[in-house]
Motif scaffolding. Sequence first.
Motif, PDB file in Angstrom:
ATOM      1  N   ALA A 231      42.508  40.298  31.438  1.00  0.00           N
ATOM      2  CA  ALA A 231      41.777  41.515  31.809  1.00  0.00           C
ATOM      3  C   ALA A 231      40.274  41.254  31.802  1.00  0.00           C
ATOM      4  O   ALA A 231      39.529  41.763  32.662  1.00  0.00           O
ATOM      5  CB  ALA A 231      42.136  42.641  30.859  1.00  0.00           C
ATOM      6  N   MET A 232      39.799  40.456  30.858  1.00  0.00           N
ATOM      7  CA  MET A 232      38.381  40.109  30.792  1.00  0.00           C
ATOM      8  C   MET A 232      37.968  39.270  31.998  1.00  0.00           C
ATOM      9  O   MET A 232      36.923  39.484  32.604  1.00  0.00           O
ATOM     10  CB  MET A 232      38.093  39.353  29.493  1.00  0.00           C
ATOM     11  CG  MET A 232      38.280  40.181  28.238  1.00  0.00           C
ATOM     12  SD  MET A 232      37.062  41.504  28.125  1.00  0.00           S
ATOM     13  CE  MET A 232      37.705  42.411  26.699  1.00  0.00           C
ATOM     14  N   VAL A 233      38.822  38.290  32.346  1.00  0.00           N
ATOM     15  CA  VAL A 233      38.530  37.449  33.502  1.00  0.00           C
ATOM     16  C   VAL A 233      38.512  38.299  34.771  1.00  0.00           C
ATOM     17  O   VAL A 233      37.622  38.166  35.627  1.00  0.00           O
ATOM     18  CB  VAL A 233      39.556  36.309  33.622  1.00  0.00           C
ATOM     19  CG1 VAL A 233      39.352  35.526  34.911  1.00  0.00           C
ATOM     20  CG2 VAL A 233      39.469  35.381  32.418  1.00  0.00           C
ATOM     21  N   GLN A 234      39.473  39.168  34.910  1.00  0.00           N
ATOM     22  CA  GLN A 234      39.556  40.008  36.103  1.00  0.00           C
ATOM     23  C   GLN A 234      38.343  40.916  36.233  1.00  0.00           C
ATOM     24  O   GLN A 234      37.895  41.227  37.347  1.00  0.00           O
ATOM     25  CB  GLN A 234      40.837  40.837  36.060  1.00  0.00           C
ATOM     26  CG  GLN A 234      41.062  41.689  37.304  1.00  0.00           C
ATOM     27  CD  GLN A 234      42.523  42.021  37.525  1.00  0.00           C
ATOM     28  OE1 GLN A 234      43.245  41.276  38.167  1.00  0.00           O
ATOM     29  NE2 GLN A 234      42.943  43.146  36.981  1.00  0.00           N
ATOM     30  N   ALA A 235      37.774  41.315  35.095  1.00  0.00           N
ATOM     31  CA  ALA A 235      36.582  42.159  35.119  1.00  0.00           C
ATOM     32  C   ALA A 235      35.300  41.364  35.349  1.00  0.00           C
ATOM     33  O   ALA A 235      34.222  41.951  35.480  1.00  0.00           O
ATOM     34  CB  ALA A 235      36.483  42.935  33.801  1.00  0.00           C
ATOM     35  N   GLY A 236      35.407  40.018  35.371  1.00  0.00           N
ATOM     36  CA  GLY A 236      34.251  39.188  35.629  1.00  0.00           C
ATOM     37  C   GLY A 236      33.468  38.781  34.399  1.00  0.00           C
ATOM     38  O   GLY A 236      32.342  38.295  34.512  1.00  0.00           O
ATOM     39  N   VAL A 237      34.069  38.941  33.223  1.00  0.00           N
ATOM     40  CA  VAL A 237      33.377  38.587  31.979  1.00  0.00           C
ATOM     41  C   VAL A 237      33.163  37.083  31.872  1.00  0.00           C
ATOM     42  O   VAL A 237      32.128  36.612  31.404  1.00  0.00           O
ATOM     43  CB  VAL A 237      34.155  39.125  30.760  1.00  0.00           C
ATOM     44  CG1 VAL A 237      33.537  38.631  29.457  1.00  0.00           C
ATOM     45  CG2 VAL A 237      34.199  40.644  30.783  1.00  0.00           C
ATOM     46  N   GLY A 238      34.155  36.307  32.292  1.00  0.00           N
ATOM     47  CA  GLY A 238      34.066  34.859  32.187  1.00  0.00           C
ATOM     48  C   GLY A 238      35.360  34.201  32.604  1.00  0.00           C
ATOM     49  O   GLY A 238      36.184  34.803  33.309  1.00  0.00           O
ATOM     50  N   VAL A 239      35.573  32.950  32.133  1.00  0.00           N
ATOM     51  CA  VAL A 239      36.795  32.198  32.418  1.00  0.00           C
ATOM     52  C   VAL A 239      37.589  32.078  31.124  1.00  0.00           C
ATOM     53  O   VAL A 239      37.069  32.310  30.033  1.00  0.00           O
ATOM     54  CB  VAL A 239      36.479  30.802  32.986  1.00  0.00           C
ATOM     55  CG1 VAL A 239      35.637  30.937  34.246  1.00  0.00           C
ATOM     56  CG2 VAL A 239      35.769  29.938  31.949  1.00  0.00           C
ATOM     57  N   ALA A 240      38.854  31.678  31.251  1.00  0.00           N
ATOM     58  CA  ALA A 240      39.702  31.568  30.056  1.00  0.00           C
ATOM     59  C   ALA A 240      40.816  30.567  30.306  1.00  0.00           C
ATOM     60  O   ALA A 240      41.131  30.228  31.461  1.00  0.00           O
ATOM     61  CB  ALA A 240      40.292  32.923  29.680  1.00  0.00           C
ATOM     62  N   LEU A 241      41.406  30.100  29.235  1.00  0.00           N
ATOM     63  CA  LEU A 241      42.660  29.351  29.311  1.00  0.00           C
ATOM     64  C   LEU A 241      43.788  30.320  29.013  1.00  0.00           C
ATOM     65  O   LEU A 241      43.779  30.997  27.981  1.00  0.00           O
ATOM     66  CB  LEU A 241      42.668  28.195  28.304  1.00  0.00           C
ATOM     67  CG  LEU A 241      41.713  27.029  28.576  1.00  0.00           C
ATOM     68  CD1 LEU A 241      41.922  25.926  27.530  1.00  0.00           C
ATOM     69  CD2 LEU A 241      41.905  26.467  29.974  1.00  0.00           C
ATOM     70  N   VAL A 242      44.754  30.362  29.931  1.00  0.00           N
ATOM     71  CA  VAL A 242      45.842  31.327  29.815  1.00  0.00           C
ATOM     72  C   VAL A 242      47.145  30.636  30.179  1.00  0.00           C
ATOM     73  O   VAL A 242      47.166  29.755  31.048  1.00  0.00           O
ATOM     74  CB  VAL A 242      45.610  32.545  30.737  1.00  0.00           C
ATOM     75  CG1 VAL A 242      46.738  33.560  30.575  1.00  0.00           C
ATOM     76  CG2 VAL A 242      44.270  33.202  30.433  1.00  0.00           C
TER      77      VAL A 242
END
Length: 294
Positions: A231-242
């Motif tokens: 959800a954070m990535v989709q909002a443009g907060v940053g990147v993540a390992l998922v």
Amino acid sequence: MKLNLRQIEVFRAVMVSGSVIGASKLLFVSQPAISRLLSYMEQRLGFQLFERIKGRLYPTPEAQRLFEEVSTVYQGVQRVNDVAENLARNRIGQLRIACSPNIGQSIMPRAVAIFCDRHPDIRIELHTLIPSGMLQGLLSQQVEFGVTYMPIGHPSLEVRPLYKNRIMAALPRGHRLASQKSVRVRDLAKEPFVGYSSDIPFGQLVRQIFGSEEEQPATRVEVLQAHVACAMVQAGVGVALVDELTLNGPIWVNIEAVPIAPVAYAPVNVFNVQMQPLSRVAKEFIDVLGTLKT
């Protein structure tokens, strides 16, 4: 005198059919054998069960009262047989399952939908738990089995592999790294990063993937669950390992998933207590989970 089951069965057959002939047909026993057993029962009981009037048998008031209790016993036996048949056909019951929150939003709804379509009379109770809570739920028998990424085992648990569950880079749509075939983790460390608490197994895995303390990314936001990271990535907060299972959920329309290098996995397993055999419905549900590819 105590009546045995055979005597009760013969008595009920005579009462239901209204004659020795009818009872012999119901039980596939000769008429003389039925008559002898009735006579023996009356001698032992000390009262008459039937009177013969104009060639027909009529139950005495004592027999009518006894038949009320016999009918209750047979209804109970019928219920036992019905339950046994339903269990054999997986038509009744309850299934208590635990899974991690990300599994509860990705693969689990699909498995539940398939299973409920096949077994509409079985009630499913689903608990979404972090690994420590799942372990407690399994050991206390609050749930029959659990589905999660839990790298640290327990001597009382049996582990069944389910999915390899590759780790992916979750990038906002249009990100400069999204067009690459794979992304090196050291490149991700330079990006605004959505990380995980080191108190949870997935957070510990992410730290292992990046390596030494000097190579860890500067975390902009720290979360506890992979779907929150998405959800954070989709909002443009940053990147993540998922993990792959979470990314294959139906709601991440603005996320680009790219494999990481080196390859890493967060294997999803089924956990249950070793000394507590799984029910037939639990085994079938696990089979359904196994048919769902990421």
